[in-house]
Design an enzyme around this catalytic site. Structure first.
Site, PDB file in Angstrom:
ATOM      1  N   LYS A   1       0.848  -1.211   0.000  1.00 20.90           N
ATOM      2  CA  LYS A   1       0.000   0.000   0.000  1.00 20.90           C
ATOM      3  C   LYS A   1       0.874   1.248   0.000  1.00 20.90           C
ATOM      4  CE  LYS A   1       0.648   1.666   4.320  1.00 20.90           C
ATOM      5  NZ  LYS A   1       1.557   2.649   4.586  1.00 20.90           N
TER       6      LYS A   1
ATOM      7  N   ASP B   1      -3.195  -1.932   9.649  1.00 24.29           N
ATOM      8  CA  ASP B   1      -3.267  -1.816   8.183  1.00 24.29           C
ATOM      9  C   ASP B   1      -3.829  -3.071   7.515  1.00 24.29           C
ATOM     10  OD1 ASP B   1      -2.149   0.683   8.236  1.00 24.29           O
ATOM     11  OD2 ASP B   1      -0.123   0.018   7.702  1.00 24.29           O
TER      12      ASP B   1
ATOM     13  N   ALA C   1       3.677  -1.450   4.163  1.00 22.83           N
ATOM     14  CA  ALA C   1       2.785  -2.431   4.801  1.00 22.83           C
ATOM     15  C   ALA C   1       2.947  -3.852   4.270  1.00 22.83           C
ATOM     16  CB  ALA C   1       1.319  -1.986   4.685  1.00 22.83           C
ATOM     17  N   GLY C   2       4.193  -4.227   3.966  1.00 22.48           N
ATOM     18  CA  GLY C   2       4.426  -5.568   3.428  1.00 22.48           C
ATOM     19  C   GLY C   2       3.989  -6.672   4.374  1.00 22.48           C
TER      20      GLY C   2
ATOM     21  N   SER D   1       1.732  -6.529   6.719  1.00 23.10           N
ATOM     22  CA  SER D   1       0.264  -6.524   6.792  1.00 23.10           C
ATOM     23  C   SER D   1      -0.336  -7.166   5.544  1.00 23.10           C
ATOM     24  CB  SER D   1      -0.260  -5.080   6.898  1.00 23.10           C
ATOM     25  OG  SER D   1       0.256  -4.465   8.048  1.00 23.10           O
TER      26      SER D   1
HETATM   27  P1  ATP Z   1       4.665  -0.690   9.674  1.00 15.58           P
HETATM   28  O1  ATP Z   1       4.373   0.664   9.132  1.00 15.58           O
HETATM   29  O2  ATP Z   1       3.444  -1.506  10.002  1.00 15.58           O
HETATM   30  O3  ATP Z   1       5.720  -0.705  10.761  1.00 15.58           O
HETATM   31  P2  ATP Z   1       6.114  -1.217   7.247  1.00 15.58           P
HETATM   32  O4  ATP Z   1       5.226  -1.161   6.099  1.00 15.58           O
HETATM   33  O5  ATP Z   1       6.990  -0.032   7.439  1.00 15.58           O
HETATM   34  O6  ATP Z   1       5.271  -1.542   8.526  1.00 15.58           O
HETATM   35  P3  ATP Z   1       6.820  -4.034   7.111  1.00 15.58           P
HETATM   36  O7  ATP Z   1       7.534  -4.479   5.886  1.00 15.58           O
HETATM   37  O8  ATP Z   1       5.427  -4.465   7.301  1.00 15.58           O
HETATM   38  O9  ATP Z   1       7.034  -2.478   7.197  1.00 15.58           O
HETATM   39  O10 ATP Z   1       7.726  -4.492   8.364  1.00 15.58           O
HETATM   40  C1  ATP Z   1       7.549  -4.006   9.660  1.00 15.58           C
HETATM   41  C2  ATP Z   1       8.243  -4.948  10.642  1.00 15.58           C
HETATM   42  O11 ATP Z   1       7.512  -6.161  10.710  1.00 15.58           O
HETATM   43  C3  ATP Z   1       9.660  -5.307  10.252  1.00 15.58           C
HETATM   44  O12 ATP Z   1      10.501  -4.926  11.293  1.00 15.58           O
HETATM   45  C4  ATP Z   1       9.674  -6.822  10.083  1.00 15.58           C
HETATM   46  O13 ATP Z   1      10.776  -7.437  10.697  1.00 15.58           O
HETATM   47  C5  ATP Z   1       8.381  -7.297  10.748  1.00 15.58           C
HETATM   48  N1  ATP Z   1       7.705  -8.382   9.989  1.00 15.58           N
HETATM   49  C6  ATP Z   1       7.085  -9.438  10.505  1.00 15.58           C
HETATM   50  N2  ATP Z   1       6.534 -10.215   9.552  1.00 15.58           N
HETATM   51  C7  ATP Z   1       6.811  -9.637   8.384  1.00 15.58           C
HETATM   52  C8  ATP Z   1       6.501  -9.962   7.028  1.00 15.58           C
HETATM   53  N3  ATP Z   1       5.831 -11.072   6.682  1.00 15.58           N
HETATM   54  N4  ATP Z   1       6.920  -9.113   6.075  1.00 15.58           N
HETATM   55  C9  ATP Z   1       7.599  -7.979   6.420  1.00 15.58           C
HETATM   56  N5  ATP Z   1       7.928  -7.630   7.670  1.00 15.58           N
HETATM   57  C10 ATP Z   1       7.530  -8.450   8.656  1.00 15.58           C
END
Ligand code: ATP
Length: 291
Positions: free
Chosen positions: A10, A137, A101-102, A104
């Site tokens: 997203k 998210d 939000a990978g 999520s």
């Molecule tokens: P947010 O804004 O929710 O913190 P983001 O979009 O910036 O998330 P994500 O890639 O969702 O970043 O990763 C956030 C944290 O979640 C990372 O520190 C990662 O280690 C942990 N995590 C747990 N499971 C996963 C997954 N399947 N994919 C990515 N990160 C994950």
């Protein structure tokens, strides 16, 4: 049986944050959009009981620290399915910890895939509720498209889809901790409540196609970009390459640009890569696709 889904990232087209509530969460007002930069998730039943997760080529943990694993646990708890074995793979393409939000997206896709694999024991609403408990998210990632999100991001108001647009995403430099980014907002602003009424008025009058040109806003840019030279530089590259709007997504450090002209977008990718960025060409799209 084996099922597979694309779990899209997203981006935030608009993101405002209010003052922290007594429960420790910040209220937000955001227009979110899914884009066709996606992780690939597979789920398959197995004779070996328990949840087995593999994330080939990724440094992510494959136990309950992984959101995809936690989503599977929550699905089995809630649906009361016991002594079952599944094998899941999460092929990461969405850059981790980037504001896209990978995690999520993966969790949302796992919930939808498992519900299909086990003949739909849970309603769509029940799945969205499980998602909301696992991460703010996740309900949006399951639904996708274009939506106005309030609460802590978990209350969704679907909007008519933005006109299809070409999107370039760029990521580089240090990670940004979401918690620290919220702390920086608390320090810098005595924040007003986020601009829900303003957004509703704007969306009602003009629709987001108009708003996307003049109303792109992310409050996190003001605290992150001054200290994150790569994100700031990549945003400038996107603007100079002809993006009709360029902005940071979530708490960063990923930045994105929307392009009317696909050739401009491809040139932007070249320039970003020359500057050392990871860069991805994608399109606005709907939510999780079971394939
Ligand atoms: P947010 O804004 O929710 O913190 P983001 O979009 O910036 O998330 P994500 O890639 O969702 O970043 O990763 C956030 C944290 O979640 C990372 O520190 C990662 O280690 C942990 N995590 C747990 N499971 C996963 C997954 N399947 N994919 C990515 N990160 C994950």
């Amino acid at each position: 049986m084996k099922l597979c889904a694309h779990a899209p990232a997203k981006i935030n087209l608009f993101l405002d944050v209010g003052p922290v509530a007594p429960n420790g969460y910040h209220p937000i007002c955001s227009v979110m959009q899914t884009v066709s930069l996606y992780d690939i998730i597979t789920v398959e039943t197995s004779v070996q009981p328990g949840i087995m997760l593999e994330c080939p080529g990724s440094f992510l943990p494959c136990d309950s620290k992984n959101l995809a694993y936690r989503a599977a646990q929550a699905f089995f708890d809630e649906s009361n399915i016991k002594n079952t074995g599944i094998v899941m793979t999460v092929e990461k393409r969405i850059p981790v910890a980037s504001g896209l939000a990978g995690g999520s997206a993966d969790a949302g896709a796992v919930l939808l895939l498992l519900n299909t694999l086990f003949d739909k024991p849970l309603s769509k609403d029940a799945l969205l509720q499980i998602g909301g408990r696992l991460g703010a998210d996740i309900p949006f990632c399951m639904t996708g498209g274009t939506a106005l999100c309030s609460g802590i991001g978990d209350k969704l108001f679907p909007l008519s889809a933005l006109d299809p647009a070409t999107v370039v995403i760029a990521r580089g430099g240090a990670d940004v901790s979401t918690a620290i980014a919220y702390g920086m907002l608390d320090e810098k602003y005595s924040m007003q409540m986020p601009g829900m009424p303003h957004m509703w008025e704007k969306l009602g009058k003009e629709g987001f196609a108009y708003a996307s040109r003049s109303e792109f806003y992310n409050i996190f840019e003001s605290v992150i970009l001054p200290h994150h030279k790569e994100a700031a530089a990549y945003k400038t590259i996107l603007e100079n390459a002809g993006a009709c709007a360029a902005m940071m997504s979530g708490s960063g450090p990923a930045v994105f640009g929307l392009f009317d002209d696909e050739n401009d977008a491809k040139n932007a990718i070249t320039k970003l890569e020359q500057a050392g960025a990871g860069a991805w060409l994608c399109k606005t799209c709907g939510g999780v696709q079971v394939i």
